[in-house]
Motif scaffolding. Structure first.
Motif, PDB file in Angstrom:
ATOM      1  N   LYS A   1       0.616  -1.250   0.168  1.00  0.00           N
ATOM      2  CA  LYS A   1      -0.085  -0.513  -0.230  1.00  0.00           C
ATOM      3  C   LYS A   1       1.188   1.569  -0.142  1.00  0.00           C
ATOM      4  CE  LYS A   1      -3.677  -1.615   1.890  1.00  0.00           C
ATOM      5  NZ  LYS A   1      -4.285  -2.456   3.642  1.00  0.00           N
ATOM      6  N   LEU A   2       1.856   1.234   0.671  1.00  0.00           N
ATOM      7  CA  LEU A   2       2.706   2.703   0.731  1.00  0.00           C
ATOM      8  C   LEU A   2       2.910   2.514  -0.587  1.00  0.00           C
ATOM      9  CD1 LEU A   2       4.057   4.776   2.002  1.00  0.00           C
ATOM     10  CD2 LEU A   2       6.451   2.734   2.654  1.00  0.00           C
ATOM     11  N   GLU A   3       3.782   1.768  -1.056  1.00  0.00           N
ATOM     12  CA  GLU A   3       4.510   1.615  -2.560  1.00  0.00           C
ATOM     13  C   GLU A   3       3.517   2.445  -3.569  1.00  0.00           C
ATOM     14  OE1 GLU A   3       6.510  -0.698  -5.705  1.00  0.00           O
ATOM     15  OE2 GLU A   3       6.398  -2.364  -4.540  1.00  0.00           O
ATOM     16  N   LYS A   4       2.594   2.213  -3.299  1.00  0.00           N
ATOM     17  CA  LYS A   4       1.585   2.845  -4.454  1.00  0.00           C
ATOM     18  C   LYS A   4       0.721   4.306  -4.036  1.00  0.00           C
ATOM     19  CE  LYS A   4      -1.066  -1.388  -5.795  1.00  0.00           C
ATOM     20  NZ  LYS A   4      -1.265  -2.872  -4.471  1.00  0.00           N
ATOM     21  N   TRP A   5       0.668   3.844  -2.423  1.00  0.00           N
ATOM     22  CA  TRP A   5       0.309   5.386  -2.132  1.00  0.00           C
ATOM     23  C   TRP A   5       0.884   6.305  -2.273  1.00  0.00           C
ATOM     24  CZ3 TRP A   5       2.348   9.387   1.982  1.00  0.00           C
ATOM     25  CH2 TRP A   5       1.688  10.247   2.080  1.00  0.00           C
ATOM     26  N   VAL A   6       2.883   5.884  -2.196  1.00  0.00           N
ATOM     27  CA  VAL A   6       3.467   7.402  -2.797  1.00  0.00           C
ATOM     28  C   VAL A   6       3.518   7.412  -3.972  1.00  0.00           C
ATOM     29  CG1 VAL A   6       5.346   7.259  -0.687  1.00  0.00           C
ATOM     30  CG2 VAL A   6       5.430   6.073  -3.125  1.00  0.00           C
TER      31      VAL A   6
ATOM     32  N   ASN B   1       5.483   6.129  -6.453  1.00  0.00           N
ATOM     33  CA  ASN B   1       6.861   7.039  -6.956  1.00  0.00           C
ATOM     34  C   ASN B   1       7.879   6.529  -7.758  1.00  0.00           C
ATOM     35  OD1 ASN B   1       9.861   7.338  -6.937  1.00  0.00           O
ATOM     36  ND2 ASN B   1      10.105   7.953  -4.960  1.00  0.00           N
ATOM     37  N   PRO B   2       7.821   6.044  -9.143  1.00  0.00           N
ATOM     38  CA  PRO B   2       8.737   4.739  -9.724  1.00  0.00           C
ATOM     39  C   PRO B   2      10.219   4.859  -9.074  1.00  0.00           C
ATOM     40  CG  PRO B   2       8.880   6.499 -10.937  1.00  0.00           C
ATOM     41  CD  PRO B   2       7.667   7.010  -9.905  1.00  0.00           C
ATOM     42  N   LEU B   3      10.426   5.649  -8.176  1.00  0.00           N
ATOM     43  CA  LEU B   3      12.126   5.128  -7.571  1.00  0.00           C
ATOM     44  C   LEU B   3      11.894   4.530  -6.028  1.00  0.00           C
ATOM     45  CD1 LEU B   3      13.558   8.722  -8.147  1.00  0.00           C
ATOM     46  CD2 LEU B   3      13.903   6.472 -10.046  1.00  0.00           C
ATOM     47  N   PHE B   4      10.666   4.093  -6.051  1.00  0.00           N
ATOM     48  CA  PHE B   4      10.924   3.627  -4.493  1.00  0.00           C
ATOM     49  C   PHE B   4      11.019   2.471  -3.712  1.00  0.00           C
ATOM     50  CE2 PHE B   4       8.029   1.083  -1.310  1.00  0.00           C
ATOM     51  CZ  PHE B   4       8.134   1.638  -0.579  1.00  0.00           C
ATOM     52  N   ARG B   5      11.533   1.138  -4.746  1.00  0.00           N
ATOM     53  CA  ARG B   5      12.027   0.277  -4.614  1.00  0.00           C
ATOM     54  C   ARG B   5      13.800   0.868  -4.393  1.00  0.00           C
ATOM     55  NH1 ARG B   5       9.854  -5.045  -5.572  1.00  0.00           N
ATOM     56  NH2 ARG B   5       7.467  -4.693  -5.084  1.00  0.00           N
TER      57      ARG B   5
ATOM     58  N   GLU C   1       8.521   9.881   0.691  1.00  0.00           N
ATOM     59  CA  GLU C   1       7.519  11.278  -0.166  1.00  0.00           C
ATOM     60  C   GLU C   1       7.990  12.110  -0.233  1.00  0.00           C
ATOM     61  OE1 GLU C   1       4.208  13.937   1.901  1.00  0.00           O
ATOM     62  OE2 GLU C   1       3.566  12.592   0.981  1.00  0.00           O
ATOM     63  N   GLU C   2       9.054  12.391   0.792  1.00  0.00           N
ATOM     64  CA  GLU C   2       9.789  13.958   1.114  1.00  0.00           C
ATOM     65  C   GLU C   2      11.305  13.295   0.310  1.00  0.00           C
ATOM     66  OE1 GLU C   2      10.929  14.760   4.587  1.00  0.00           O
ATOM     67  OE2 GLU C   2       8.620  15.926   5.036  1.00  0.00           O
TER      68      GLU C   2
END
Length: 188
Positions: free
Chosen positions: A50-55, A57-61, A99-100
């Motif tokens: 859910k966090l990955e979808k929420w942010v 951000n393609p760079l999340f991982r 997010e930041e």
């Protein structure tokens, strides 16, 4: 609690070999173990999803991998555990951080001293941690100065202003040439 020494953390990071990105599952496990060491229940796998979808951000991982790397090769993990308090959930801290930290890439964080400092400061901010030798106000000001996202936004504004100024000058030049041509035609 002792404040975070960014200089010490950066020295440790500089001394550690640059590694390939951690596999995402390993990186998540390292971060979750850090929360467990602080006696906090880490986010579940579904909460990570859910966090990955929420942010969004393609760079999340990539950023999860960098956070795990920094936690492992420096004192950041030990210091993080000291700042984990019951007033915020691990998920809330992670949401704020990811997010930041967007749009920093792993390569930017590894190779650019300013982006690395920004990454570390944003983690400290998510923890509510103090930076050694700085007041809270000074820390916020430094983070604002380092903010890559804001720098990119400011650069775009400057580029747009330059473009508008060039268009304005071109229009004025064209109008002046037209008036000159009209004046010449009237005189002839």
């Amino acid at each position: 609690m002792m404040a975070f020494s960014l200089a010490h953390l950066r020295d440790q990071l500089a001394a550690s070999p640059i590694v390939s990105p951690y596999p995402h599952d390993l990186a998540v496990a390292i971060i979750c173990d850090t929360f467990r060491q602080g006696s906090q229940k880490p986010p579940s796998q579904s909460e990570w999803d859910k966090l990955e979808k929420w942010v969004k951000n393609p760079l999340f991982r990539e950023q999860v991998g960098m956070l795990a790397h920094v936690l492992v090769v420096s004192d950041l993990r030990k210091k993080t555990v000291l700042y984990l308090t019951a007033d915020r959930t691990p998920l809330a801290r992670l949401q704020q951080f990811f997010e930041e930290v967007n749009p920093l890439t792993a390569e930017m964080i590894r190779s650019n001293a300013f982006r690395q400092e920004e990454f570390l400061r944003k983690w400290c901010s998510a923890l509510g941690a103090d930076i050694e030798g700085e007041t809270e106000r000074e820390s916020k000001e430094r983070l604002k100065t380092l903010d890559y996202r804001q720098a990119v936004t400011d650069l775009r504004k400057v580029e747009e202003a330059r473009k508008q100024e060039a268009e304005r000058r071109a229009k004025m030049l064209q109008e002046a040439q037209q008036k000159d041509a009209e004046a010449r035609g009237w005189r002839e």
